[in-house]
Design a protein around this motif. Structure first.
Motif, PDB file in Angstrom:
ATOM      1  N   GLU A  38     141.931  56.925  28.072  1.00 50.05           N
ATOM      2  CA  GLU A  38     142.488  56.134  26.965  1.00 50.05           C
ATOM      3  C   GLU A  38     141.637  56.227  25.704  1.00 50.05           C
ATOM      4  N   ASN A  59     138.645  68.344  30.646  1.00 50.18           N
ATOM      5  CA  ASN A  59     139.085  67.059  30.093  1.00 50.18           C
ATOM      6  C   ASN A  59     137.971  66.476  29.224  1.00 50.18           C
ATOM      7  N   THR A  89     150.376  62.379  23.814  1.00 46.25           N
ATOM      8  CA  THR A  89     149.862  63.152  24.933  1.00 46.25           C
ATOM      9  C   THR A  89     148.622  62.488  25.524  1.00 46.25           C
ATOM     10  N   GLY A  90     148.152  63.063  26.634  1.00 44.00           N
ATOM     11  CA  GLY A  90     147.034  62.497  27.373  1.00 44.00           C
ATOM     12  C   GLY A  90     145.694  62.804  26.742  1.00 44.00           C
ATOM     13  N   SER A 108     142.272  62.863  33.053  1.00 47.95           N
ATOM     14  CA  SER A 108     143.186  63.596  32.171  1.00 47.95           C
ATOM     15  C   SER A 108     144.063  62.655  31.352  1.00 47.95           C
ATOM     16  N   GLN A 109     143.976  61.349  31.626  1.00 43.75           N
ATOM     17  CA  GLN A 109     144.720  60.356  30.860  1.00 43.75           C
ATOM     18  C   GLN A 109     143.781  59.411  30.110  1.00 43.75           C
ATOM     19  N   ASN A 116     142.319  66.012  37.100  1.00 40.81           N
ATOM     20  CA  ASN A 116     141.316  65.000  36.768  1.00 40.81           C
ATOM     21  C   ASN A 116     139.977  65.510  37.309  1.00 40.81           C
ATOM     22  N   MET A 154     141.724  54.146  32.591  1.00 42.95           N
ATOM     23  CA  MET A 154     142.206  55.343  33.277  1.00 42.95           C
ATOM     24  C   MET A 154     141.066  56.073  33.983  1.00 42.95           C
ATOM     25  N   SER A 160     136.760  63.275  28.496  1.00 42.34           N
ATOM     26  CA  SER A 160     136.990  61.924  29.008  1.00 42.34           C
ATOM     27  C   SER A 160     135.730  61.084  28.886  1.00 42.34           C
ATOM     28  N   GLN A 218     142.947  59.910  24.354  1.00 36.97           N
ATOM     29  CA  GLN A 218     144.378  60.229  24.285  1.00 36.97           C
ATOM     30  C   GLN A 218     144.777  60.581  22.849  1.00 36.97           C
ATOM     31  N   TYR A 223     146.433  68.410  22.099  1.00 35.21           N
ATOM     32  CA  TYR A 223     145.352  67.811  22.874  1.00 35.21           C
ATOM     33  C   TYR A 223     144.064  67.719  22.068  1.00 35.21           C
TER      34      TYR A 223
END
Length: 393
Positions: A105, A87, A114-115, A102-103, A339, A95, A89, A108, A125
């Protein structure tokens, strides 16, 4: 640098590409020492070509050594050994604060709905260059990489990038009661590790289902009760026979969109892979269907009131589901990209010399990066006993 790139359906090649560079003050550059081939990579190799461009760098299971840090990076220094979660992130948005990396913000892909962005995983992605390469630019250097100690071989830690947290989440979402039962569909890397984790976390019966002899043998050696699909065509019936007629408390679908069976969907997948990208994208986004044999088996084999945990990747937009049966059986369904950073604190203490999950010898193949194209072919064909491959740049 050398990198493994996507060039077309079932066509990946080693190419010389520009070295990554620091683009933001919080970036780090990692020299890759090991990088895995994931079952999800096979979806790119076979089905999701419309969302890739020739030259895209693949891979989302890397680890290595920090070679360069941006001016705002304080958590890492040159020479640190790190694992890179798949991910992308930020670690600080709404999130991420709730363990839903995995979500994220911040990353995204809103243009696609999508996430969080993922390393090496299509336009859906973020089209972020992946880690099957000699070097990787990693954003969010203060919060994303997982620092690990020097000393043990890469095999001890590399699976923190994907395999371990994905399998851990699959088991956590399955919510198997102490001493309870779970069926794991598919004994590739994620299913194999999920079965190990389920046993470690106290499941009384773990049933593993596959049709590859080497995968079944690996699982049996770890205490898993196995069902060979070549001998048991009706998995649900056999699972109920082993569980007093009920089915297991949970079923983990570790297969996803390319399950064996579903010949019509298989034909559609083959067609999409050869269509022009624009047409292929529209077909997948609005009319795409998956080979649902594994998911339908999960719904059948789980007991009434049980839980289906889906870790296998699905990509269809028009998949028909047996909602009457799912409602009648009062099922809970949990799914999603893992996650990674949410589960690392629980997993990391297990990566010691005791090796309760068997990570040290989990890889079946260790190959030079230059052999990556051949490894993809072997993995997709399920040949040579290949379950998990680590590439070494």
């Amino acid at each position: 640098m050398k990198a493994l790139t996507w060039q077309g359906k079932r066509d990946v090649r080693i190419e010389t590409v520009p070295d990554p560079r620091i683009e933001k003050p919080t970036d780090v550059i990692v020299r890759i020492t090991s990088t895995g081939i994931c079952g999800s990579d096979l979806h790119l190799y076979e089905v999701l070509g419309p969302f890739l461009d020739p030259g895209d760098i693949l891979g989302h299971e890397p680890m290595g050594v920090v070679e360069e840090v941006g001016s705002d990076v304080t958590a890492l220094a040159v020479g640190d050994r790190v694992v890179v979660p798949f991910n992308v992130s930020c670690g600080s948005c709404w999130m991420c604060d709730r363990g839903l990396q995995s979500q994220c913000e911040t990353t995204q892909v809103r243009s696609r709905g999508t996430g969080a962005s993922l390393f090496g995983y299509t336009k859906l992605y973020g089209q972020v260059p992946g880690g099957q390469a000699e070097f990787l630019r990693v954003p969010f250097g203060n919060t994303l990489p997982v620092k690990v100690p020097h000393g043990p071989p890469d095999d001890r830690f590399v699976y923190l990038s994907d395999v371990l947290p994905t399998a851990w989440q699959a088991v956590a979402y399955a919510d198997v009661p102490p001493g309870g039962s779970v069926t794991v569909l598919g004994l590739g890397p994620i299913g194999d590790m999920a079965a190990r984790i389920a046993l470690h976390r106290g499941a009384g019966l773990v049933i593993g289902v596959d049709l590859v002899p080497e995968r079944l043998a690996r699982a049996r050696a770890r205490g898993v009760s196995t069902l060979d699909l070549r001998e048991h065509k009706d998995v649900g019936e056999e699972v109920r026979r082993l569980t007093h007629g009920r089915g297991t408390d949970a079923v983990i679908d570790a297969v996803g969109m390319e399950a064996h069976g579903s010949p019509l969907a298989h034909g559609a997948h083959k067609l999409v892979g050869y269509l022009p990208d624009a047409l292929g994208e529209k077909l997948m986004e609005h009319a795409g269907i998956d080979r649902l044999a594994a998911l339908l088996t999960a719904v059948d084999a789980v007991r009434r009131g049980g839980t289906v945990s889906v870790s296998g990747v699905y990509g269809g937009a028009a998949d028909p589901l047996p909602l009457l049966k799912m409602f009648d059986k009062q099922l809970q369904i949990r799914m999603g990209q893992a996650n990674v950073l949410r589960w690392v604190p629980e997993i990391l203490p297990l990566l010691d010399d005791g090796d309760p999950l068997g990570v040290d010898d989990f890889a079946t193949h260790r190959l030079p990066l230059a052999q990556g194209p051949a490894a993809y072919r072997t993995f997709q064909a399920k040949e040579d006993g290949m379950v998990k491959t680590l590439l070494v740049p």
